[in-house]
Design a protein around this motif. Structure first.
Motif, PDB file in Angstrom:
ATOM      1  N   THR A  68       0.820  -1.226   0.000  1.00 43.94           N
ATOM      2  CA  THR A  68       0.000   0.000   0.000  1.00 43.94           C
ATOM      3  C   THR A  68       0.852   1.273   0.000  1.00 43.94           C
ATOM      4  OG1 THR A  68      -0.167  -0.049   2.429  1.00 43.94           O
ATOM      5  CG2 THR A  68      -1.964  -1.088   1.171  1.00 43.94           C
ATOM      6  N   HIS A  69       2.021   1.222   0.667  1.00 41.67           N
ATOM      7  CA  HIS A  69       2.913   2.383   0.626  1.00 41.67           C
ATOM      8  C   HIS A  69       4.287   1.989   1.158  1.00 41.67           C
ATOM      9  CE1 HIS A  69       1.376   2.477   4.720  1.00 41.67           C
ATOM     10  NE2 HIS A  69       2.271   3.373   5.073  1.00 41.67           N
ATOM     11  N   ILE A  70       5.229   2.891   0.958  1.00 41.06           N
ATOM     12  CA  ILE A  70       6.641   2.526   1.106  1.00 41.06           C
ATOM     13  C   ILE A  70       7.145   2.413   2.546  1.00 41.06           C
ATOM     14  CG2 ILE A  70       7.470   4.911   0.979  1.00 41.06           C
ATOM     15  CD1 ILE A  70       9.786   3.819  -0.784  1.00 41.06           C
ATOM     16  N   HIS A  71       6.420   2.873   3.541  1.00 44.42           N
ATOM     17  CA  HIS A  71       6.951   2.862   4.923  1.00 44.42           C
ATOM     18  C   HIS A  71       7.489   1.483   5.300  1.00 44.42           C
ATOM     19  CE1 HIS A  71       4.475   6.655   6.099  1.00 44.42           C
ATOM     20  NE2 HIS A  71       5.656   6.968   5.595  1.00 44.42           N
ATOM     21  N   GLU A  72       8.492   1.514   6.204  1.00 48.89           N
ATOM     22  CA  GLU A  72       9.251   0.285   6.497  1.00 48.89           C
ATOM     23  C   GLU A  72       8.438  -0.802   7.179  1.00 48.89           C
ATOM     24  OE1 GLU A  72       9.776   3.251   7.776  1.00 48.89           O
ATOM     25  OE2 GLU A  72       9.767   3.115   9.975  1.00 48.89           O
ATOM     26  N   ASP A  73       7.266  -0.436   7.739  1.00 46.96           N
ATOM     27  CA  ASP A  73       6.427  -1.460   8.371  1.00 46.96           C
ATOM     28  C   ASP A  73       5.469  -2.104   7.357  1.00 46.96           C
ATOM     29  OD1 ASP A  73       5.499   1.176   8.459  1.00 46.96           O
ATOM     30  OD2 ASP A  73       4.041   0.767  10.025  1.00 46.96           O
ATOM     31  N   HIS A  74       5.624  -1.729   6.085  1.00 45.75           N
ATOM     32  CA  HIS A  74       4.820  -2.338   5.016  1.00 45.75           C
ATOM     33  C   HIS A  74       5.698  -2.975   3.943  1.00 45.75           C
ATOM     34  CE1 HIS A  74       1.048  -0.367   6.426  1.00 45.75           C
ATOM     35  NE2 HIS A  74       1.973   0.357   7.033  1.00 45.75           N
ATOM     36  N   THR A  75       6.993  -2.659   4.008  1.00 43.92           N
ATOM     37  CA  THR A  75       7.925  -3.143   2.974  1.00 43.92           C
ATOM     38  C   THR A  75       9.083  -3.957   3.558  1.00 43.92           C
ATOM     39  OG1 THR A  75       9.086  -1.023   3.196  1.00 43.92           O
ATOM     40  CG2 THR A  75       7.548  -1.213   1.346  1.00 43.92           C
TER      41      THR A  75
ATOM     42  N   GLY B 275      -2.311  10.979   1.578  1.00 41.73           N
ATOM     43  CA  GLY B 275      -2.617  11.578   2.887  1.00 41.73           C
ATOM     44  C   GLY B 275      -1.565  11.121   3.872  1.00 41.73           C
ATOM     45  N   HIS B 276      -1.708   9.887   4.349  1.00 42.49           N
ATOM     46  CA  HIS B 276      -0.697   9.317   5.245  1.00 42.49           C
ATOM     47  C   HIS B 276       0.670   9.323   4.552  1.00 42.49           C
ATOM     48  CE1 HIS B 276       1.211   6.656   8.081  1.00 42.49           C
ATOM     49  NE2 HIS B 276       1.579   5.887   7.073  1.00 42.49           N
ATOM     50  N   HIS B 277       0.670   8.977   3.286  1.00 41.85           N
ATOM     51  CA  HIS B 277       1.847   9.114   2.422  1.00 41.85           C
ATOM     52  C   HIS B 277       1.322   9.547   1.064  1.00 41.85           C
ATOM     53  CE1 HIS B 277       5.170   7.885  -0.217  1.00 41.85           C
ATOM     54  NE2 HIS B 277       5.933   8.090   0.839  1.00 41.85           N
TER      55      HIS B 277
ATOM     56  N   GLY C 241      -4.291  -0.189   4.223  1.00 45.26           N
ATOM     57  CA  GLY C 241      -2.918   0.204   4.579  1.00 45.26           C
ATOM     58  C   GLY C 241      -2.935   1.002   5.867  1.00 45.26           C
ATOM     59  N   ASP C 242      -2.477   2.267   5.813  1.00 44.29           N
ATOM     60  CA  ASP C 242      -2.490   3.119   7.006  1.00 44.29           C
ATOM     61  C   ASP C 242      -3.514   4.253   6.906  1.00 44.29           C
ATOM     62  OD1 ASP C 242      -0.604   1.580   8.186  1.00 44.29           O
ATOM     63  OD2 ASP C 242       1.031   3.035   8.060  1.00 44.29           O
ATOM     64  N   LEU C 243      -4.512   4.095   6.054  1.00 45.05           N
ATOM     65  CA  LEU C 243      -5.521   5.152   5.951  1.00 45.05           C
ATOM     66  C   LEU C 243      -6.391   5.217   7.207  1.00 45.05           C
ATOM     67  CD1 LEU C 243      -7.187   7.285   4.367  1.00 45.05           C
ATOM     68  CD2 LEU C 243      -8.526   5.397   3.418  1.00 45.05           C
TER      69      LEU C 243
HETATM   70 ZN   LIG Z   1       2.702   4.151   7.023  1.00 47.25          ZN
END
Ligand SMILES: [Zn+2]
Length: 264
Positions: free
Chosen positions: A61-68, A135-137, A154-156
């Motif tokens: 969903t997005h690049i942040h390290e807790d998703h990748t 928004g979040h990213h 994701g983090d929405l």
């Molecule tokens: Zn995030």
């Protein structure tokens, strides 16, 4: 209790070494499509599952390290395509270099080769529309499975009353995205930090109302001549623990600063 078919697996881990600096991480494998790739720190616990689960592709969903965080391992061990927003592909090719508190909680991401996420992803059983959700990213996407009324957020979402925002987060864009989401047909949300939620649309609506009320209060306080710092103290008198730990990278002030899209 939400009824989810067996073909859609939900996995939950704690990332980080000890509470309170430990956070929940969920990832999902729906008919072979893995949605989000967790943090590097949960790999040791999740490795066995990921070795044995049928996985055909990974959508992030997005690049942040807790998703990748586990993407590089998935690429190496499972040799599956990994999809992310096209604007994040270059950055995902490099190892991340995040501040100490994030290294302790989630760990750095190893670089991997990603493909641009298409507008639609298919498995045998499901069709996921990929929708831009900034928004979040700024390059955040959500996955919508219309037929089952599912939204992988994701983090929405995370919670209806978000307490802190990241330094490059835009609450103004989140408000716009939440409005867009409410026009979609879904009931269940799959959140990467709070898991599967029934009445997901109502919960996103509550989050929108919460941000709109902050937006209105900020507008009034600005009109009275208050600065961002003053408004932050009025609306959020208690200092958040994460604000201290992150040296302001995560803060209530980032909510106040970005809620009206003006930045000052
Ligand atoms: Zn995030």
């Amino acid at each position: 209790m939400v009824q989810i078919p067996d073909i859609c697996k939900i996995y939950h881990f704690k990332s980080g070494f000890m509470p309170p600096f430990q956070l929940d991480i969920y990832f999902f494998i729906a008919d072979g499509l893995m949605i989000d790739a967790g943090s590097a720190h949960i790999l040791r616990k999740a490795e066995k599952i990921l070795q044995n689960e049928p996985i055909d592709a990974v959508a992030i969903t997005h690049i942040h390290e807790d998703h990748t965080g586990m993407a590089a391992w998935l690429q190496r061990a499972r040799n599956v395509p990994i999809y992310i927003h096209r604007n994040s592909i270059e950055e995902t090719s490099r190892d991340s270099n995040i501040p100490l508190y994030r290294r302790l909680v989630w760990g750095n991401r190893k670089g991997f080769t990603a493909l641009p996420i298409p507008a639609c992803l298919h498995t045998d059983q499901y069709t996921f529309d990929v929708i831009e959700a900034p928004g979040h990213h700024k390059d955040h996407v959500v996955l919508h499975e219309k037929d089952h009324g599912w939204l992988f957020t994701g983090d929405l979402f995370v919670s209806s009353r978000q307490r802190v925002a990241f330094k490059d987060e835009s609450i103004y864009d989140t408000i716009h995205t939440l409005n867009t989401m409410l026009s979609l047909d879904f009931d269940t949300i799959f959140c990467s930090h709070s898991g599967v939620q029934r009445k997901g649309k109502e919960k996103l609506k509550r989050k929108l109302e919460y941000f709109l009320s902050i937006q209105e209060q900020v507008r009034i306080l600005k009109q009275k001549g208050h600065t961002i710092e003053e408004i932050d103290k009025i609306l959020f008198p208690k200092t958040n623990l994460w604000t201290l730990v992150s040296c302001g990278e995560w803060s209530t002030q980032n909510i106040v600063k970005t809620v009206d899209g003006k930045g000052k």
